[in-house]
Design a protein around this motif. Sequence first.
Motif, mmCIF file in Angstrom:
data_model
loop_
_atom_site.group_PDB
_atom_site.id
_atom_site.type_symbol
_atom_site.label_atom_id
_atom_site.label_comp_id
_atom_site.label_asym_id
_atom_site.label_seq_id
_atom_site.Cartn_x
_atom_site.Cartn_y
_atom_site.Cartn_z
ATOM 1 N N THR A 173 0.835 -1.203 0.000
ATOM 2 C CA THR A 173 0.000 0.000 0.000
ATOM 3 C C THR A 173 0.870 1.253 0.000
ATOM 4 N N ASN B 241 0.986 4.010 -3.005
ATOM 5 C CA ASN B 241 0.576 5.384 -2.731
ATOM 6 C C ASN B 241 1.688 6.402 -2.946
ATOM 7 N N ARG B 242 2.907 5.938 -3.129
ATOM 8 C CA ARG B 242 3.981 6.858 -3.520
ATOM 9 C C ARG B 242 4.312 6.704 -5.014
ATOM 10 N N ARG C 27 0.190 8.620 -12.087
ATOM 11 C CA ARG C 27 -0.217 8.743 -10.682
ATOM 12 C C ARG C 27 -1.729 8.940 -10.591
ATOM 13 N N SER D 266 -5.038 6.538 -4.819
ATOM 14 C CA SER D 266 -4.598 6.141 -3.480
ATOM 15 C C SER D 266 -5.262 4.809 -3.120
ATOM 16 N N SER E 169 -6.211 1.508 -0.730
ATOM 17 C CA SER E 169 -6.391 1.029 0.648
ATOM 18 C C SER E 169 -6.980 -0.373 0.615
ATOM 19 N N THR F 136 -8.854 5.637 -4.463
ATOM 20 C CA THR F 136 -9.444 6.962 -4.438
ATOM 21 C C THR F 136 -8.717 7.777 -5.495
ATOM 22 N N ARG F 137 -9.482 8.192 -6.528
ATOM 23 C CA ARG F 137 -8.921 8.980 -7.618
ATOM 24 C C ARG F 137 -9.800 10.210 -7.834
#
Length: 145
Positions: free
Chosen positions: A39, A43-44, A86, A91, A93, A116-117
């Motif tokens: 994760t 996320n990076r 990106r 993001s 989860s 989550t975009r």
Amino acid sequence: MIRITFLVSLVFFLGVLTAFGQRSKKAEADILAVMDAQTAAWNRGDIEGFMKGYWNSDQLVFVSGDEVSRGRQPTLERYKKNYATREKMGSLSFTGVTVELISNDAAVALGSWSLTRAADSPKGKFTLIFRKFKDGWRIVHDHTS
């Protein structure tokens, strides 16, 4: 004599259950740590880092929708193609994850994923089969919907 044999057997059985329970808790913590690292990498924007959670083998299986990828490299290429920016990655989860140890070196993780975009929030379920190798727990089979 029968009582002593029964008590010794009971103590032994309880010891085995306790030891398995401790191994199970450690395995669960280790597997969740792999998923947490995935994760964080995702996320990076680090797909290569995300892939460290997978078995580095031509025998790795990844299933999503009606597509099956076999091997680490095709799975990596699929991720890079589908999440080339990106914005597409968003993001990640994981929630509701349960881990069941099925042997000393195999476990199944079941849970939900969500991205989550800016434009949308796709989500789904996954079943991951983990195996324990010398370098730790790795996903050997991923079925994601």
